[in-house]
Design a protein around this motif. Structure first.
Motif, PDB file in Angstrom:
ATOM      1  N   PHE A 260       5.994   0.418  24.090  1.00  0.00           N
ATOM      2  CA  PHE A 260       5.719  -0.088  25.429  1.00  0.00           C
ATOM      3  C   PHE A 260       5.811   1.011  26.474  1.00  0.00           C
ATOM      4  CE2 PHE A 260       6.770  -4.169  23.482  1.00  0.00           C
ATOM      5  CZ  PHE A 260       5.862  -5.020  24.086  1.00  0.00           C
ATOM      6  N   ASN A 261       4.957   0.880  27.488  1.00  0.00           N
ATOM      7  CA  ASN A 261       5.105   1.650  28.717  1.00  0.00           C
ATOM      8  C   ASN A 261       5.061   0.654  29.864  1.00  0.00           C
ATOM      9  OD1 ASN A 261       5.220   3.845  30.544  1.00  0.00           O
ATOM     10  ND2 ASN A 261       3.005   3.696  30.844  1.00  0.00           N
ATOM     11  N   LEU A 262       6.214   0.399  30.473  1.00  0.00           N
ATOM     12  CA  LEU A 262       6.304  -0.522  31.593  1.00  0.00           C
ATOM     13  C   LEU A 262       6.224   0.269  32.892  1.00  0.00           C
ATOM     14  CD1 LEU A 262       9.290  -2.664  30.266  1.00  0.00           C
ATOM     15  CD2 LEU A 262       6.860  -3.151  30.017  1.00  0.00           C
ATOM     16  N   PHE A 263       5.341  -0.130  33.802  1.00  0.00           N
ATOM     17  CA  PHE A 263       5.197   0.620  35.050  1.00  0.00           C
ATOM     18  C   PHE A 263       5.170  -0.343  36.237  1.00  0.00           C
ATOM     19  CE2 PHE A 263       1.031  -0.027  33.139  1.00  0.00           C
ATOM     20  CZ  PHE A 263       0.261  -0.548  34.162  1.00  0.00           C
ATOM     21  N   SER A 264       5.704   0.137  37.372  1.00  0.00           N
ATOM     22  CA  SER A 264       5.761  -0.696  38.570  1.00  0.00           C
ATOM     23  C   SER A 264       5.778   0.183  39.807  1.00  0.00           C
ATOM     24  CB  SER A 264       7.017  -1.572  38.547  1.00  0.00           C
ATOM     25  OG  SER A 264       8.189  -0.779  38.598  1.00  0.00           O
ATOM     26  N   GLN A 265       5.234  -0.356  40.878  1.00  0.00           N
ATOM     27  CA  GLN A 265       5.293   0.292  42.185  1.00  0.00           C
ATOM     28  C   GLN A 265       5.439  -0.781  43.254  1.00  0.00           C
ATOM     29  OE1 GLN A 265       2.966   3.663  43.377  1.00  0.00           O
ATOM     30  NE2 GLN A 265       1.973   3.797  41.402  1.00  0.00           N
ATOM     31  N   ILE A 266       6.289  -0.506  44.231  1.00  0.00           N
ATOM     32  CA  ILE A 266       6.505  -1.419  45.341  1.00  0.00           C
ATOM     33  C   ILE A 266       6.376  -0.632  46.640  1.00  0.00           C
ATOM     34  CG2 ILE A 266       8.118  -2.976  46.501  1.00  0.00           C
ATOM     35  CD1 ILE A 266       9.424  -3.499  43.826  1.00  0.00           C
ATOM     36  N   GLY A 267       5.653  -1.175  47.580  1.00  0.00           N
ATOM     37  CA  GLY A 267       5.553  -0.580  48.906  1.00  0.00           C
ATOM     38  C   GLY A 267       5.702  -1.649  49.963  1.00  0.00           C
ATOM     39  N   VAL A 268       6.526  -1.402  50.951  1.00  0.00           N
ATOM     40  CA  VAL A 268       6.715  -2.345  52.044  1.00  0.00           C
ATOM     41  C   VAL A 268       6.819  -1.556  53.344  1.00  0.00           C
ATOM     42  CG1 VAL A 268       9.226  -2.374  51.740  1.00  0.00           C
ATOM     43  CG2 VAL A 268       8.106  -4.275  52.909  1.00  0.00           C
ATOM     44  N   GLY A 269       6.277  -2.085  54.419  1.00  0.00           N
ATOM     45  CA  GLY A 269       6.322  -1.304  55.646  1.00  0.00           C
ATOM     46  C   GLY A 269       5.841  -2.067  56.865  1.00  0.00           C
ATOM     47  N   LYS A 270       5.925  -1.371  57.984  1.00  0.00           N
ATOM     48  CA  LYS A 270       5.510  -1.912  59.268  1.00  0.00           C
ATOM     49  C   LYS A 270       4.884  -0.790  60.078  1.00  0.00           C
ATOM     50  CE  LYS A 270       7.321  -4.039  63.494  1.00  0.00           C
ATOM     51  NZ  LYS A 270       8.534  -4.536  64.188  1.00  0.00           N
ATOM     52  N   ARG A 271       3.769  -1.072  60.742  1.00  0.00           N
ATOM     53  CA  ARG A 271       3.082  -0.065  61.554  1.00  0.00           C
ATOM     54  C   ARG A 271       2.699  -0.664  62.903  1.00  0.00           C
ATOM     55  NH1 ARG A 271      -0.425   0.608  56.704  1.00  0.00           N
ATOM     56  NH2 ARG A 271       0.390   2.327  55.476  1.00  0.00           N
ATOM     57  N   THR A 272       2.718   0.168  63.910  1.00  0.00           N
ATOM     58  CA  THR A 272       2.182  -0.189  65.222  1.00  0.00           C
ATOM     59  C   THR A 272       1.133   0.843  65.598  1.00  0.00           C
ATOM     60  OG1 THR A 272       4.215  -1.251  65.962  1.00  0.00           O
ATOM     61  CG2 THR A 272       2.683  -0.539  67.666  1.00  0.00           C
ATOM     62  N   MET A 273      -0.043   0.364  66.016  1.00  0.00           N
ATOM     63  CA  MET A 273      -1.130   1.260  66.388  1.00  0.00           C
ATOM     64  C   MET A 273      -1.606   0.936  67.800  1.00  0.00           C
ATOM     65  SD  MET A 273      -3.191   1.441  62.769  1.00  0.00           S
ATOM     66  CE  MET A 273      -2.914  -0.283  62.410  1.00  0.00           C
ATOM     67  N   PRO A 274      -1.085   1.649  68.795  1.00  0.00           N
ATOM     68  CA  PRO A 274      -1.532   1.415  70.183  1.00  0.00           C
ATOM     69  C   PRO A 274      -2.886   2.080  70.423  1.00  0.00           C
ATOM     70  CG  PRO A 274       0.109   3.152  70.109  1.00  0.00           C
ATOM     71  CD  PRO A 274      -0.041   2.653  68.696  1.00  0.00           C
ATOM     72  N   GLU A 275      -3.601   1.557  71.390  1.00  0.00           N
ATOM     73  CA  GLU A 275      -4.937   2.078  71.665  1.00  0.00           C
ATOM     74  C   GLU A 275      -5.312   1.824  73.106  1.00  0.00           C
ATOM     75  OE1 GLU A 275      -9.242   0.391  70.540  1.00  0.00           O
ATOM     76  OE2 GLU A 275      -8.085   1.045  68.778  1.00  0.00           O
ATOM     77  N   ASP A 276      -5.975   2.793  73.735  1.00  0.00           N
ATOM     78  CA  ASP A 276      -6.556   2.632  75.069  1.00  0.00           C
ATOM     79  C   ASP A 276      -8.067   2.514  74.929  1.00  0.00           C
ATOM     80  OD1 ASP A 276      -4.056   2.911  76.336  1.00  0.00           O
ATOM     81  OD2 ASP A 276      -4.228   5.097  76.268  1.00  0.00           O
ATOM     82  N   LEU A 307       2.583  -4.315  39.010  1.00  0.00           N
ATOM     83  CA  LEU A 307       3.348  -4.437  37.774  1.00  0.00           C
ATOM     84  C   LEU A 307       2.388  -4.369  36.599  1.00  0.00           C
ATOM     85  CD1 LEU A 307       5.790  -7.401  38.606  1.00  0.00           C
ATOM     86  CD2 LEU A 307       6.398  -4.984  38.383  1.00  0.00           C
ATOM     87  N   GLY A 308       2.807  -3.707  35.536  1.00  0.00           N
ATOM     88  CA  GLY A 308       1.940  -3.634  34.371  1.00  0.00           C
ATOM     89  C   GLY A 308       2.654  -3.090  33.162  1.00  0.00           C
ATOM     90  N   THR A 309       2.008  -3.231  32.026  1.00  0.00           N
ATOM     91  CA  THR A 309       2.558  -2.704  30.786  1.00  0.00           C
ATOM     92  C   THR A 309       1.445  -2.261  29.865  1.00  0.00           C
ATOM     93  OG1 THR A 309       3.984  -3.200  28.883  1.00  0.00           O
ATOM     94  CG2 THR A 309       2.631  -5.000  29.716  1.00  0.00           C
ATOM     95  N   ASP A 310       1.682  -1.171  29.162  1.00  0.00           N
ATOM     96  CA  ASP A 310       0.832  -0.736  28.060  1.00  0.00           C
ATOM     97  C   ASP A 310       1.553  -1.075  26.760  1.00  0.00           C
ATOM     98  OD1 ASP A 310      -1.006   0.590  29.838  1.00  0.00           O
ATOM     99  OD2 ASP A 310       0.435   2.221  29.992  1.00  0.00           O
ATOM    100  N   TYR A 311       0.844  -1.720  25.840  1.00  0.00           N
ATOM    101  CA  TYR A 311       1.424  -1.973  24.525  1.00  0.00           C
ATOM    102  C   TYR A 311       0.616  -1.210  23.489  1.00  0.00           C
ATOM    103  CZ  TYR A 311       2.893  -4.172  20.200  1.00  0.00           C
ATOM    104  OH  TYR A 311       3.353  -4.382  18.927  1.00  0.00           O
ATOM    105  N   TYR A 312       1.299  -0.337  22.749  1.00  0.00           N
ATOM    106  CA  TYR A 312       0.656   0.510  21.758  1.00  0.00           C
ATOM    107  C   TYR A 312       0.780  -0.141  20.380  1.00  0.00           C
ATOM    108  CZ  TYR A 312       0.768   4.012  25.455  1.00  0.00           C
ATOM    109  OH  TYR A 312       0.588   4.689  26.640  1.00  0.00           O
ATOM    110  N   THR A 320      -3.536  -2.923  27.901  1.00  0.00           N
ATOM    111  CA  THR A 320      -2.864  -2.830  29.196  1.00  0.00           C
ATOM    112  C   THR A 320      -3.070  -4.125  29.967  1.00  0.00           C
ATOM    113  OG1 THR A 320      -3.196  -0.435  29.306  1.00  0.00           O
ATOM    114  CG2 THR A 320      -2.711  -1.570  31.368  1.00  0.00           C
ATOM    115  N   VAL A 321      -1.986  -4.677  30.477  1.00  0.00           N
ATOM    116  CA  VAL A 321      -2.036  -5.864  31.331  1.00  0.00           C
ATOM    117  C   VAL A 321      -1.336  -5.508  32.637  1.00  0.00           C
ATOM    118  CG1 VAL A 321      -1.411  -8.284  31.605  1.00  0.00           C
ATOM    119  CG2 VAL A 321      -2.003  -7.399  29.336  1.00  0.00           C
TER     120      VAL A 321
END
Length: 790
Positions: A260-276, A307-312, A320-321
């Motif tokens: 198995f190769n188990l892989f994961s990534q998580i990203g969380v954030g907040k942005r403000t984009m002002p504009e004239d 989230l995902g996994t490779d099964y060999y 891969t799922v």
């Protein structure tokens, strides 16, 4: 322009000849256990007496190395992460050449328990039908999104609206890991939920082979995400904060066992984009004007989970799922001060228009992929995949007009509702087989289904009751099905390479406006040939050429006739009758790749028919902008990319692109024709400072240019980034300032016999501080350079 290419070719030959007087060192680095090539292994030539480094490089994808030196007393050091470093002192010099042969590196089992990446990859590498930009060594996009990364890739620009251009032209197909993705559609923040630390590399294909979907008149950009496959537990975490609000947290965790190769990534954030912003709408016949000046603040909260996994099953079969969930929560507030003037410039009325928009954008994607290797040969395999995705957008906007003076000042409230849903399904099979040592055949097919429903309405508040305007409200349905079948054949020898391909695609598109029962159907079949060739003129100089035919089908948001009414005097809408545009693309590239510097130059030409371009019409003192098919476009261009390292503490790279446009066609039964040009330039300087500090300074210039109706202004801008490695490189601290002088703008003028329109937008300086930490066999995130997504 052709003389420029000839000069570059001879320049490359002259430099190659000049360096050939020294000693040339060649060889190949492989893994002693698997005998597979090792890419990016570090090669150093060391002075035998002092031990100081004379020259250095990294190995190519096939493990090959090339170095030259005038010093005859040297040794060779070969190293790579997790392998035992080799010192080579015994070798023969024959005719000023040293052939080290095959160098086998043994894995270092002691170091494999804790590996930290110290080396840096080269920025760009060339392959027969694409260029690969390796992410991880630039500094100026700490906490940035995927669009920031793209904005630093050679040939790619991202304008203030977030539109991606390739060599100055739109119609780019964006893929993730070689396939369509819910993260690349037109809704919401699109690529905004992918952060720079999630990306391994970006592949740019200005003339893609027939293996790829023919979508995208200017080419394909493929974003390859990181997926750790080293055995054991690996991971990294990154934290960013900045002003205006730019806060994000990224985390990746992988575990690899025998099966198995188990892989994961998580990203969380907040942005403000002002504009004239500032707009002017003028009636050319009466001189009457409507002006607006104001500001917008867009806030985004995002969450992204992979989230995902490779099964060999064995060493030749793997399944891969994986799944991807992303959520964006948007809020946008704007205040615009409107005023009207008569033909003599005297003010007639004034009012304030406020907007409050709330939207949620959930996205899902799920994929199953099976790969079977048929032999010990690495490139003989069958790949089958199925992808499903969905995207929804629930958006509501309220507009309030408060009059300040004048009888004609607008008052009252409006409500805009947009309920959007999209489902996509992609089924694909690819088979690759090498024949003998130099021939490779590829074949396969893809079936793509895209179904969209959009329920939108615009209402006005009358006596406390919302009354829907039927002229600006409807239910819009869209369905597209594309079946593609392809075959390619490639021959790659030491000096010469040739790749031929042919793709057939059948497209079926159906749209329906439910309220008015307006239907539009298109069904067409096209052939898309591709040709790629390369020739190695000398050991450090080669020439590549390519041709492809492409298509750009109208996107849903180009077809959707929903009206954007932020400014009721300047609205935008889609066009359900829009047709696809076609491109024939040609290019020739010269590549000089020496150990001390690299230089490439391309001359290209694109012939585009049924060109899609935004057109503004003037009705009842209102400017209405929508995409139309307007004639043909001949684009001829020159692109130059270079990189050199004058000293061991300073490196610089430059990108230059020039486009010449020749537009012609017929609009409203009147022929038109004009010529224009555009150029962009980028210079990146990187300085290795004492105490493991690195400084990066980026200068960027975009010239003005002309479209069918508009004059677009240019601008210059600068980014600065600094990085510090601590704890032997396991922790990396970044500080970036994007658009240092707040000079990036979007400015256009539309001059027509009936009306004049002016639009201006600007966002300011962004400062971001980031920290990343790698653990296990992972590595700290070294962010790619770029700019904040606009």
């Amino acid at each position: 322009m052709k003389y420029m290419l000839i000069w570059i070719l001879f320049f490359g030959l002259d430099i190659t000849s000049a360096y050939s007087q020294g000693i040339e060192v060649t060889g190949k680095v492989v893994d002693a256990k698997s005998q597979s090539p090792i890419e990016f292994a570090t090669i150093k030539l060391l002075n035998s007496a002092s031990g100081q480094m004379i020259a250095g490089t990294t190995t190519l994808a096939n493990g090959n190395l090339l170095l030259s030196t005038e010093n005859k007393n040297f040794s060779v050091e070969v190293s790579f992460i997790g392998f035992i470093t080799q010192q080579i002192k015994e070798f023969e010099v024959v005719d000023n050449q040293v052939n080290l042969g095959t160098i086998s590196l043994e894995q270092d089992t002691k170091q494999m328990s804790e590996v930290v990446v110290q080396g840096q990859r080269s920025t760009t590498e060339f392959q027969l039908d694409k260029r690969v930009f390796n992410v991880g060594q630039d500094l100026s996009s700490t906490g940035a999104s995927a669009l920031d990364v793209l904005n630093n890739v050679p040939s790619v620009t991202v304008n203030i609206e977030g539109q991606i251009l390739l060599r100055g032209t739109g119609g780019v197909q964006i893929l993730i890991n070689g396939k369509p993705s819910v993260l690349t559609n037109d809704g919401g923040n699109a690529l905004g939920t992918l952060t720079a630390d999630m990306i391994e590399k970006v592949e740019v294909m200005t003339n893609p082979s027939a293996k790829y979907n023919a979508e995208g008149t200017s080419g394909i950009i493929n974003i390859v995400l990181k997926k750790e496959e080293k055995k054991g537990v690996n991971g990294s975490v990154s934290l960013n904060t900045g002003v205006p609000n730019n806060h994000s947290l990224g985390f990746s965790l992988n575990k690899r066992t025998e099966k198995f190769n188990l892989f994961s990534q998580i990203g969380v954030g907040k942005r403000t984009m002002p504009e004239d912003f500032e707009t002017i709408n003028s009636n050319s016949s009466t001189g009457a004007e409507v002006r607006s000046v104001g500001e917008v603040e867009k806030n985004e909260k995002f969450f992204n989970l992979i989230l995902g996994t490779d099964y060999y099953f064995n060493d030749k079969n793997v399944i891969t799922v994986s799944g991807n969930y992303a959520m964006e929560i948007e809020s946008e507030n704007s205040t615009g001060n409107f005023s009207t003037y008569n033909g003599q410039g005297a003010p007639l009325s004034g009012w304030q228009r406020k907007e409050n928009t709330e939207a949620t954008n959930p996205k899902w994607q799920y994929e199953m992929q099976y790969k079977s290797d048929f032999s010990e040969e690495e490139e003989h395999f069958l790949l089958i995949s199925a992808i499903g995705s969905s995207f929804a957008k629930d958006q509501s906007s309220t507009f309030v007009n408060r009059p300040s003076f004048g009888e004609d000042a607008q008052s009252g409230e409006q409500l805009s509702d947009n309920d959007f849903s999209q489902a996509e399904y992609t089924f694909q099979a690819d088979y690759t087989r090498p024949i003998a040592e130099k021939f490779t055949l590829e074949t396969g097919g893809q079936y793509f289904i895209n179904e969209v429903k959009n329920d939108y309405s615009i209402a006005a508040l009358e006596s406390g009751v919302w009354v829907v305007n039927p002229a600006l409200s409807n239910n819009f349905f869209y369905k597209q099905k594309v079946l593609g079948i392809y075959g390619t054949g490639a021959y790659e020898a030491d000096k010469f390479g040739l790749k031929l391909g042919l793709r057939m695609e059948n497209t079926d598109i159906h749209t329906l406006l439910e309220e008015t029962n307006e239907e539009n159907g298109q069904n067409f079949t096209n052939l898309f040939p591709t040709v790629h060739a390369s020739y190695k003129v000398a050991k450090t100089f080669s020439v590549q050429g390519g041709y492809s035919r492409r298509i750009s089908r109208p996107r849903f948001f180009d077809l959707n006739p929903f009206y954007n009414i932020r400014n009721t005097y300047s609205v935008s809408t889609g066009n359900p009758n829009l047709l696809p545009e076609y491109t024939d693309s040609y290019e020739v590239t010269g590549i000089l790749d020496h150990s001390l510097f690299s230089l490439s130059a391309s001359v290209y030409h694109r012939y585009i028919t049924q060109t899609i371009e935004d057109v503004t019409i003037f009705e009842d003192n209102i400017n209405i902008t929508k995409p139309m098919n307007i004639g043909t476009n001949n684009v001829t261009g020159l692109e130059i990319n270079g990189k050199m390292t004058p000293t061991d503490w300073w490196s610089l790279s430059t990108d230059f692109n020039y486009n010449y446009f020749d537009r012609s066609g017929t609009y409203e039964s009147t022929p038109f024709g004009f010529q224009s040009n555009q150029w962009t330039g980028r210079l990146t300087n990187k300085f290795n400072l004492p105490a493991d500090f690195t400084l990066e300074v980026v200068g960027d210039y975009r010239s003005s240019y002309q479209t069918f109706q508009r004059s677009i202004s240019g601008y210059a801008m600068a980014d600065i980034g600094i990085r510090k490695k601590i704890v032997k490189g396991k922790i990396i601290v970044n500080l970036s300032v994007r658009d240092v002088f707040a000079t990036r703008i979007s400015e256009s003028e539309t001059l027509n016999p009936d009306f004049y329109q002016y639009n201006f937008r600007q966002r300011g300086r962004f400062v971001t501080f980031g920290v990343s930490y790698g653990f296990g066999k992972g590595e700290a995130m070294e962010f790619s350079g770029g700019r904040r997504r606009f």
